[in-house]
Design an enzyme around this catalytic site. Sequence first.
Site, PDB file in Angstrom:
ATOM      1  N   SER A  94     -21.289 -19.704  15.149  1.00 44.25           N
ATOM      2  CA  SER A  94     -21.413 -21.109  15.581  1.00 44.25           C
ATOM      3  C   SER A  94     -21.475 -22.002  14.356  1.00 44.25           C
ATOM      4  O   SER A  94     -20.904 -23.081  14.331  1.00 44.25           O
ATOM      5  CB  SER A  94     -22.692 -21.291  16.391  1.00 44.25           C
ATOM      6  OG  SER A  94     -23.788 -21.182  15.506  1.00 44.25           O
ATOM      7  N   GLY A  95     -22.206 -21.521  13.324  1.00 44.46           N
ATOM      8  CA  GLY A  95     -22.365 -22.355  12.134  1.00 44.46           C
ATOM      9  C   GLY A  95     -23.391 -23.433  12.370  1.00 44.46           C
ATOM     10  O   GLY A  95     -24.074 -23.860  11.467  1.00 44.46           O
ATOM     11  N   GLY A  96     -23.505 -23.837  13.605  1.00 39.86           N
ATOM     12  CA  GLY A  96     -24.533 -24.840  13.864  1.00 39.86           C
ATOM     13  C   GLY A  96     -25.676 -24.221  14.632  1.00 39.86           C
ATOM     14  O   GLY A  96     -26.236 -24.832  15.525  1.00 39.86           O
ATOM     15  N   PHE A  97     -25.997 -22.959  14.312  1.00 39.82           N
ATOM     16  CA  PHE A  97     -26.990 -22.284  15.175  1.00 39.82           C
ATOM     17  C   PHE A  97     -28.273 -23.079  15.193  1.00 39.82           C
ATOM     18  O   PHE A  97     -28.973 -23.145  16.180  1.00 39.82           O
ATOM     19  CB  PHE A  97     -27.231 -20.836  14.743  1.00 39.82           C
ATOM     20  CG  PHE A  97     -28.172 -20.675  13.582  1.00 39.82           C
ATOM     21  CD1 PHE A  97     -27.707 -20.772  12.285  1.00 39.82           C
ATOM     22  CD2 PHE A  97     -29.520 -20.454  13.806  1.00 39.82           C
ATOM     23  CE1 PHE A  97     -28.563 -20.637  11.216  1.00 39.82           C
ATOM     24  CE2 PHE A  97     -30.392 -20.322  12.739  1.00 39.82           C
ATOM     25  CZ  PHE A  97     -29.920 -20.409  11.437  1.00 39.82           C
ATOM     26  N   ASP A 147     -24.452 -18.816  22.196  1.00 38.89           N
ATOM     27  CA  ASP A 147     -25.777 -18.342  22.612  1.00 38.89           C
ATOM     28  C   ASP A 147     -26.802 -19.413  22.288  1.00 38.89           C
ATOM     29  O   ASP A 147     -26.486 -20.456  21.728  1.00 38.89           O
ATOM     30  CB  ASP A 147     -26.119 -17.046  21.880  1.00 38.89           C
ATOM     31  CG  ASP A 147     -26.225 -17.272  20.382  1.00 38.89           C
ATOM     32  OD1 ASP A 147     -25.690 -18.298  19.899  1.00 38.89           O
ATOM     33  OD2 ASP A 147     -26.836 -16.448  19.694  1.00 38.89           O
ATOM     34  N   GLN A 189     -30.462 -11.650  21.736  1.00 47.31           N
ATOM     35  CA  GLN A 189     -31.599 -12.500  21.430  1.00 47.31           C
ATOM     36  C   GLN A 189     -32.883 -11.751  21.819  1.00 47.31           C
ATOM     37  O   GLN A 189     -32.944 -10.529  21.653  1.00 47.31           O
ATOM     38  CB  GLN A 189     -31.462 -13.847  22.156  1.00 47.31           C
ATOM     39  CG  GLN A 189     -30.323 -14.710  21.621  1.00 47.31           C
ATOM     40  CD  GLN A 189     -30.505 -15.131  20.173  1.00 47.31           C
ATOM     41  OE1 GLN A 189     -31.603 -15.066  19.622  1.00 47.31           O
ATOM     42  NE2 GLN A 189     -29.423 -15.540  19.517  1.00 47.31           N
ATOM     43  N   ASP A 266     -23.642 -11.607   6.977  1.00 46.18           N
ATOM     44  CA  ASP A 266     -23.151 -12.863   6.388  1.00 46.18           C
ATOM     45  C   ASP A 266     -24.356 -13.639   5.894  1.00 46.18           C
ATOM     46  O   ASP A 266     -25.441 -13.551   6.504  1.00 46.18           O
ATOM     47  CB  ASP A 266     -22.390 -13.698   7.436  1.00 46.18           C
ATOM     48  CG  ASP A 266     -23.349 -14.538   8.279  1.00 46.18           C
ATOM     49  OD1 ASP A 266     -23.873 -14.002   9.265  1.00 46.18           O
ATOM     50  OD2 ASP A 266     -23.587 -15.718   7.925  1.00 46.18           O
ATOM     51  N   CYS A 304     -21.532  -6.306 -15.083  1.00 45.14           N
ATOM     52  CA  CYS A 304     -20.598  -6.912 -14.123  1.00 45.14           C
ATOM     53  C   CYS A 304     -19.232  -7.099 -14.762  1.00 45.14           C
ATOM     54  O   CYS A 304     -19.117  -7.507 -15.912  1.00 45.14           O
ATOM     55  CB  CYS A 304     -21.140  -8.286 -13.678  1.00 45.14           C
ATOM     56  SG  CYS A 304     -20.094  -9.113 -12.468  1.00 45.14           S
ATOM     57  N   CYS A 306     -16.824  -9.087 -13.331  1.00 41.45           N
ATOM     58  CA  CYS A 306     -16.153 -10.210 -12.638  1.00 41.45           C
ATOM     59  C   CYS A 306     -15.501 -11.129 -13.665  1.00 41.45           C
ATOM     60  O   CYS A 306     -15.808 -11.074 -14.864  1.00 41.45           O
ATOM     61  CB  CYS A 306     -17.155 -10.981 -11.771  1.00 41.45           C
ATOM     62  SG  CYS A 306     -18.131 -12.206 -12.651  1.00 41.45           S
ATOM     63  N   HIS A 335     -19.172 -15.141  -9.597  1.00 42.95           N
ATOM     64  CA  HIS A 335     -20.072 -14.054 -10.003  1.00 42.95           C
ATOM     65  C   HIS A 335     -20.965 -13.589  -8.848  1.00 42.95           C
ATOM     66  O   HIS A 335     -21.073 -12.390  -8.569  1.00 42.95           O
ATOM     67  CB  HIS A 335     -20.962 -14.479 -11.184  1.00 42.95           C
ATOM     68  CG  HIS A 335     -22.044 -13.468 -11.417  1.00 42.95           C
ATOM     69  ND1 HIS A 335     -21.814 -12.253 -12.040  1.00 42.95           N
ATOM     70  CD2 HIS A 335     -23.340 -13.452 -11.017  1.00 42.95           C
ATOM     71  CE1 HIS A 335     -22.918 -11.529 -12.052  1.00 42.95           C
ATOM     72  NE2 HIS A 335     -23.869 -12.227 -11.429  1.00 42.95           N
TER      73      HIS A 335
HETATM   74  C1  LIG Z   1     -19.638 -19.929  18.821  1.00 47.26           C
HETATM   75  C2  LIG Z   1     -20.899 -19.629  18.778  1.00 47.26           C
HETATM   76  C3  LIG Z   1     -21.409 -18.411  18.110  1.00 47.26           C
HETATM   77  O1  LIG Z   1     -22.816 -18.460  18.127  1.00 47.26           O
HETATM   78  C4  LIG Z   1     -23.502 -18.053  17.010  1.00 47.26           C
HETATM   79  O2  LIG Z   1     -22.978 -17.878  15.944  1.00 47.26           O
HETATM   80  N1  LIG Z   1     -24.811 -17.866  17.235  1.00 47.26           N
HETATM   81  C5  LIG Z   1     -25.791 -17.512  16.362  1.00 47.26           C
HETATM   82  N2  LIG Z   1     -25.652 -17.681  15.027  1.00 47.26           N
HETATM   83  C6  LIG Z   1     -26.731 -17.343  14.217  1.00 47.26           C
HETATM   84  C7  LIG Z   1     -26.657 -17.579  12.836  1.00 47.26           C
HETATM   85  C8  LIG Z   1     -27.761 -17.282  12.038  1.00 47.26           C
HETATM   86  N3  LIG Z   1     -28.015 -17.460  10.703  1.00 47.26           N
HETATM   87  C9  LIG Z   1     -29.304 -17.039  10.514  1.00 47.26           C
HETATM   88  N4  LIG Z   1     -29.977 -17.104   9.324  1.00 47.26           N
HETATM   89  C10 LIG Z   1     -29.429 -17.765   8.203  1.00 47.26           C
HETATM   90  N5  LIG Z   1     -29.863 -16.568  11.632  1.00 47.26           N
HETATM   91  C11 LIG Z   1     -28.942 -16.719  12.614  1.00 47.26           C
HETATM   92  C12 LIG Z   1     -29.012 -16.468  13.971  1.00 47.26           C
HETATM   93  C13 LIG Z   1     -27.910 -16.803  14.782  1.00 47.26           C
HETATM   94  C14 LIG Z   1     -27.982 -16.626  16.206  1.00 47.26           C
HETATM   95  O3  LIG Z   1     -28.996 -16.183  16.769  1.00 47.26           O
HETATM   96  N6  LIG Z   1     -26.915 -17.001  16.943  1.00 47.26           N
HETATM   97 ZN   LIG Z   2     -20.210 -11.325 -13.060  1.00 46.68          ZN
END
Ligand SMILES: C=CCOC(=O)Nc1nc2cc3[nH]c(NC)nc3cc2c(=O)[nH]1
Ligand SMILES: [Zn+2]
Length: 370
Positions: A94-97, A147, A189, A266, A304, A306, A335
């Site tokens: 989602s990136g906007g979680f 979610d 979840q 990630d 390293c 790199c 790096h």
């Molecule tokens: C299109 C929609 C797809 O939905 C999601 O990507 N949902 C989703 N992303 C997360 C990202 C997180 N980053 C961290 N820490 C840096 N914790 C995370 C937890 C979640 C999570 O529980 N859900």
């Molecule tokens: Zn390096």
Amino acid sequence: MTSPFTLHSQASDCAARRGEVRTLHGTVQTPVFMPVGTQATVKGVTPENLKELGAQIILGNTYHLYIRPGHELIRSFGGLHKFMNWDQPILTDSGGFQIFSLKDLTKITEEGAAFKSHLDGSKLFLSPEDAVAVQEALGSDIMMCLDTCIPYPATREEAIASTDLTGRWAKRSRAAHKERGQLLFGIIQGGMYPDLRAKAVEELVEVGFDGYALGGLSVGEPAELMMEITEEIAALMPADYPRYLMGVGTPENLVEAVYRGIDMFDCVMPTRNARNGMLFTSSGRLVIKNARHQDDQRPVDEECDCYTCRHYSRAYLRHLFMAREILSSQLNTIHNLHYYVGLMARIRKAIEEDRFAQFRQEFYAKRTVE
Ligand SMILES: C=CCOC(=O)Nc1nc2cc3[nH]c(NC)nc3cc2c(=O)[nH]1
Ligand SMILES: [Zn+2]
């Protein structure tokens, strides 16, 4: 449901495993770290840089790309791969979680998530079906179900309500997904309640996904608690499907989560910290602006190979950082990503040779605080 995952080898003394995930744009060797490319770019580096440092797969963010430049524009360019000149696998989360995680910015209803654009405050809405459609337009190789990420802490009642909704949304996401080779992962979840998480695993497996992600972690809970939940729930996740721990983490987190059976990761840490002058090395972290690096001719990390370590001194990197030069972010990011991607390559080799538990010991032995 045929799994995209092939298990190559299982560690004999822990849950670590070596495998691969087949996607439309190629096969990913696991365990794998996925650099985050929120707005169709991994900040500060080119796709060529990413290939040179060994990145196999990168992340794009559905929410950000939906808002700007828009998924229809990206579709008209043939999808995200063409638009950003990256021809290897892409996973979109989602990136906007934090946007969707029950914050005041968002109104979660049965139907979906109503939220305000962080750009111009305009009112937007995404249903689980919309989120699948956006990711299909982006041409994502691995899509994530929409979610609700439960914040920490949350009451059991909040966790139950949110997890049940996420389960209903997962069913709708699966139904909306046209089988076109793009993979769809379900997100587990359940807050910090193992019984709720175990139930969530069962329900998602019942629906049937191409992989399973541990969500709702690395959201401010203590690291020990994150590892406890990871250990208990990874063991319940189907062994013949990919296991993805979202948003994690530090190098130590990666080693500990691989030890407990996780395949995919990630985190914005290597890229964000690079821009803030914090560098990862085999003996620990290094803050480049520290005066002691002022005339240090050594590379960031003698071990390293790199591009940055092959051509530049700590003194030069410190100078670039102090001068706020653009090249500072570029060289530091190359790096740090090389360190993360290289760590995963060493982990994969250790598992192949069935010596991961020993690797884990050695990994800690070398980490003196810089
Ligand atoms: C299109 C929609 C797809 O939905 C999601 O990507 N949902 C989703 N992303 C997360 C990202 C997180 N980053 C961290 N820490 C840096 N914790 C995370 C937890 C979640 C999570 O529980 N859900
Ligand atoms: Zn390096």
